[in-house]
Design a protein around this motif. Sequence first.
Motif, mmCIF file in Angstrom:
data_model
loop_
_atom_site.group_PDB
_atom_site.id
_atom_site.type_symbol
_atom_site.label_atom_id
_atom_site.label_comp_id
_atom_site.label_asym_id
_atom_site.label_seq_id
_atom_site.Cartn_x
_atom_site.Cartn_y
_atom_site.Cartn_z
ATOM 1 N N GLY A 68 1.701 6.143 2.451
ATOM 2 C CA GLY A 68 1.252 6.943 3.584
ATOM 3 C C GLY A 68 2.412 7.532 4.376
ATOM 4 N N THR A 92 -4.295 -3.360 -5.166
ATOM 5 C CA THR A 92 -4.909 -2.081 -5.523
ATOM 6 C C THR A 92 -6.413 -2.276 -5.716
ATOM 7 O OG1 THR A 92 -4.689 -2.405 -7.910
ATOM 8 C CG2 THR A 92 -2.831 -1.336 -6.771
ATOM 9 N N VAL A 132 -6.025 3.653 -5.379
ATOM 10 C CA VAL A 132 -5.426 3.423 -4.063
ATOM 11 C C VAL A 132 -4.899 1.996 -3.982
ATOM 12 C CG1 VAL A 132 -6.852 5.122 -2.844
ATOM 13 C CG2 VAL A 132 -7.624 2.760 -3.024
ATOM 14 N N GLN A 152 -2.561 -0.868 -1.028
ATOM 15 C CA GLN A 152 -2.101 -1.160 0.326
ATOM 16 C C GLN A 152 -1.388 -2.502 0.301
ATOM 17 O OE1 GLN A 152 -5.604 -1.464 2.716
ATOM 18 N NE2 GLN A 152 -6.516 -3.011 1.430
ATOM 19 N N GLN A 190 -4.033 -5.533 6.819
ATOM 20 C CA GLN A 190 -3.829 -4.574 5.741
ATOM 21 C C GLN A 190 -3.117 -3.383 6.340
ATOM 22 O OE1 GLN A 190 -7.942 -4.041 4.692
ATOM 23 N NE2 GLN A 190 -7.804 -5.530 3.049
ATOM 24 N N PRO A 239 -1.120 2.289 3.464
ATOM 25 C CA PRO A 239 -1.919 2.747 2.343
ATOM 26 C C PRO A 239 -1.065 3.526 1.339
ATOM 27 C CG PRO A 239 -2.310 4.116 4.260
ATOM 28 C CD PRO A 239 -1.434 2.989 4.706
ATOM 29 N N ARG A 289 -1.328 5.957 -2.500
ATOM 30 C CA ARG A 289 -2.126 6.666 -3.512
ATOM 31 C C ARG A 289 -1.475 6.429 -4.867
ATOM 32 N NH1 ARG A 289 -2.236 12.621 -2.357
ATOM 33 N NH2 ARG A 289 -0.086 12.417 -2.991
#
Length: 95
Positions: free
Chosen positions: A9, A58, A64, A66, A79, A82, A84
Amino acid sequence: MTTYRIEFGPAWPIPPITVDFADRNAAARQVAEHAIPHLRPVLAEKGRPELADCFFQTDRALTVGQFMWLSLAGEKAAQFCPARLTPVTEEADRG
């Protein structure tokens, strides 16, 4: 397909990494080893240095991810960061 490019992120200063997820546990450890040195100063600045003792997780589809921190004794969890995951194809590798 087992190789994925992981992009984090925008609020987290972690460079992207490409990881082979044939062994998901080994991949998660590799991501954590890559990212935690970048996470540590940000978490300390936010007053939460303990969160640097975390792991990468994942979803089942590997789309995705985190980081997650757990305190079983304190019954707490967090958490953050984030990410991708994008499959890397042989064509993409060749440029």
